[in-house]
Design a protein around this motif. Sequence first.
Motif, short mmCIF file in Angstrom:
data_model
loop_
_atom_site.label_atom_id
_atom_site.label_comp_id
_atom_site.label_asym_id
_atom_site.label_seq_id
_atom_site.Cartn_x
_atom_site.Cartn_y
_atom_site.Cartn_z
N ALA A 85 -10.76 -4.98 7.05
CA ALA A 85 -10.62 -3.74 6.27
C ALA A 85 -11.80 -2.80 6.48
N PHE A 86 -13.01 -3.37 6.65
CA PHE A 86 -14.21 -2.54 6.78
C PHE A 86 -14.51 -2.17 8.24
N SER A 87 -13.71 -2.68 9.18
CA SER A 87 -14.01 -2.41 10.59
C SER A 87 -13.70 -0.95 10.94
N GLU A 88 -14.29 -0.51 12.04
CA GLU A 88 -14.06 0.87 12.49
C GLU A 88 -12.58 1.09 12.78
N ASN A 89 -11.95 0.03 13.19
CA ASN A 89 -10.52 0.09 13.51
C ASN A 89 -9.70 0.61 12.32
N ALA A 90 -10.13 0.25 11.10
CA ALA A 90 -9.40 0.67 9.90
C ALA A 90 -9.72 2.13 9.57
N ALA A 91 -10.87 2.59 10.04
CA ALA A 91 -11.27 4.00 9.87
C ALA A 91 -11.05 4.47 8.44
N PHE A 92 -11.49 3.65 7.50
CA PHE A 92 -11.23 3.96 6.10
C PHE A 92 -11.90 5.29 5.72
N GLY A 93 -11.16 6.12 5.01
CA GLY A 93 -11.69 7.39 4.54
C GLY A 93 -11.52 8.54 5.54
N THR A 94 -10.97 8.22 6.72
CA THR A 94 -10.75 9.29 7.69
C THR A 94 -9.26 9.65 7.70
N LYS A 95 -8.93 10.67 8.48
CA LYS A 95 -7.55 11.15 8.55
C LYS A 95 -6.63 10.08 9.16
N ASN A 96 -7.19 9.35 10.10
CA ASN A 96 -6.36 8.35 10.80
C ASN A 96 -6.53 6.95 10.24
N GLN A 97 -6.88 6.85 8.97
CA GLN A 97 -7.19 5.54 8.41
C GLN A 97 -5.97 4.61 8.41
N ARG A 98 -6.30 3.33 8.58
CA ARG A 98 -5.25 2.29 8.46
C ARG A 98 -5.70 1.42 7.28
N ASN A 99 -5.27 1.80 6.13
CA ASN A 99 -5.79 1.15 4.91
C ASN A 99 -4.70 0.39 4.17
N HIS A 100 -3.72 -0.12 4.92
CA HIS A 100 -2.62 -0.83 4.27
C HIS A 100 -2.64 -2.31 4.66
N ILE A 101 -2.59 -3.18 3.65
CA ILE A 101 -2.57 -4.63 3.88
C ILE A 101 -1.33 -5.21 3.21
N ILE A 102 -0.65 -6.11 3.91
CA ILE A 102 0.54 -6.77 3.35
C ILE A 102 0.19 -8.22 3.02
N THR A 103 0.49 -8.62 1.79
CA THR A 103 0.25 -10.01 1.40
C THR A 103 1.40 -10.46 0.50
N SER A 104 1.26 -11.62 -0.16
CA SER A 104 2.35 -12.11 -1.00
C SER A 104 1.86 -12.37 -2.41
N LYS A 105 2.81 -12.60 -3.30
CA LYS A 105 2.46 -12.86 -4.70
C LYS A 105 2.05 -14.30 -4.95
N ILE A 106 2.10 -15.14 -3.92
CA ILE A 106 1.78 -16.55 -4.16
C ILE A 106 0.53 -17.01 -3.40
N GLU A 107 -0.30 -16.03 -2.99
CA GLU A 107 -1.50 -16.42 -2.25
C GLU A 107 -2.52 -17.12 -3.15
N HIS A 108 -3.39 -17.89 -2.52
CA HIS A 108 -4.52 -18.52 -3.22
C HIS A 108 -5.42 -17.40 -3.77
N PRO A 109 -6.10 -17.65 -4.91
CA PRO A 109 -6.98 -16.61 -5.46
C PRO A 109 -7.98 -16.04 -4.45
N ALA A 110 -8.39 -16.83 -3.47
CA ALA A 110 -9.35 -16.34 -2.47
C ALA A 110 -8.80 -15.13 -1.72
N VAL A 111 -7.50 -15.12 -1.48
CA VAL A 111 -6.85 -13.99 -0.81
C VAL A 111 -6.43 -12.95 -1.85
N ARG A 112 -5.81 -13.43 -2.92
CA ARG A 112 -5.29 -12.51 -3.94
C ARG A 112 -6.39 -11.63 -4.52
#
Lengths: 394, 157
Positions: A85-112
């Motif tokens: 999420a913090f990598s340059e690839n995600a370009a968070f805060g820029t016009k071309n940002q990729r700030n979307h993550i897909i996960t599930s409702k049953i993940e371990h708290p470490a992920v959730r």
Amino acid sequence: MSSKRIYLDHSATTPVAEEVIEAMEPYFSEKFGNPSSLHSFGRESRDALEKSRKQIADFIGARPSEIIFTGVGTEADNLAIMGVAFSENAAFGTKNQRNHIITSKIEHPAVRETCKYLEKRGWKITWLDVNSEGLINPRDVENAITKETILVTIMHVNNEIGTIQPIEEIGKICAKHKVYFHTDAVQSYGKISINVKKMNIDLLSASAHKIYGPKGIGFLYVHQDVKIVPITHGGGHETGLRSGTENIPGIVGFAKATELASKNMKSEAERIGKMKDKLVKELLKIPGSRINGSKDQRIYVNINISFEGVEGEALLLRLDEKGIAVSTGSACSSKSLEPSPVLTAIGLKPEQAHGSLRITFGKENREEDIDYIAEQIKNVVGSLRKISPFKKNW
Amino acid sequence: MEQYNKKVMQHFLKPKNVGEIKNPDGVGKVGNLVCGDIMHVFIKVKEIKGKDTIYQIKFQTLGCAAAVATSDVVIDLAKGKTIQDALKITNQDVVRELGGLPAIKVHCSLLAEQALSEAIYDYMIKKGKKVPKELEEKHKRNQEHEKNFHDKFKCEK
């Protein structure tokens, strides 16, 4: 307290195997060098580190340089998600940002909780539902992917109900859409064979203490093309992704535990699977009981069962008194007083989740104990129903 | 989680006051299935030395170890007491008698206090006795507390 002690909580942790302790022993004081040191003491440790790294990499079909040792499995999950999420690839805060993550409702708290942390700070998280069997539909993953998606994180085996997610299909979908795929394999590593290349896995977390290795050591596999940044900063250990002097005894122990798991995986699956089926059959004879989660797509060590009209913490503590150690998804045993999100996600009513019990088998369990275990559970369920104000024809 | 002490475990593993009283003079029912803990307290009352006294008292509980232990102890505390004295029993008394409870489990002791006072309230209404103002208010608070608890944990009755 009963003199008999039967441990049935192997998804929480496992005892360290004798062979693992033996393998670790020299690395506490005899071969104590810092692997970053250039002298012979350092080289001894460095050799052990790289040998262990190769052993683990081989086991999952990865390159040694793709294995990053971490403190624990939780840290590996944090590094995978925040590191991407913090990598340059995600370009968070820029016009071309990729700030979307897909996960599930049953993940371990470490992920959730890591995803929730990001969600509060502006990342978009899709929380996928599971069906009543506790399984994710790969099509839901595909439908959720947008051009802003950078990561899909779906666990391999669920820690509470033991369901095995269709990660091979999810991996294929992620590869097709050029989205990174992370899987938390803490409950499957060493129990189900994994090949990261064949399964299109870009990031994978695992932990030693679930497979008869020591506590305090985990790893994150990171495919060499994945753009990721560290979340721990310092001297640049582990190719810069996890600074801090490596836990050499732990790493050597993890490699040994992996070697043993690889050797025993097939025979244990058969032996424990048979034992588990026998206990399930016995427990379902108790009126008002039901198995939670898929019966087929399920890891062979796990039983998750609910008993109507009984509260899980009470069940756990009365079984403990009989020397039987298990776990529960009851709200009364959680810090929040809310029932397990996993059991709620598969559609259990709160009162069913309250009465749930998780039994997880391991290598010290013996088939001859199954009758005793079944009898004790039956007695304790009966004793708790007797003091309850609800009279039903149990 | 914080562990239970020995005394709590004793009352949980071997409660002495479990049971149902046939034709009770008062019954207190608190908690609900969805939220996890349910307590029923049954009392029998008779005049001893000119005072209304609880001479029989039993409980039935569905719940965690703390719910069972606090039920058992509140019964110990109320047994043989006059109605007047039994009404003075608070959840703090229950916690003290148990030698402490994990912080997160203190709400169970409140449930025990409520179950007892609800049983006394039920007895007074049934017998046409004049309900003291404090008990009337407590009864209202109990009902409110139940409601808040449900709202907080999004439970339905």
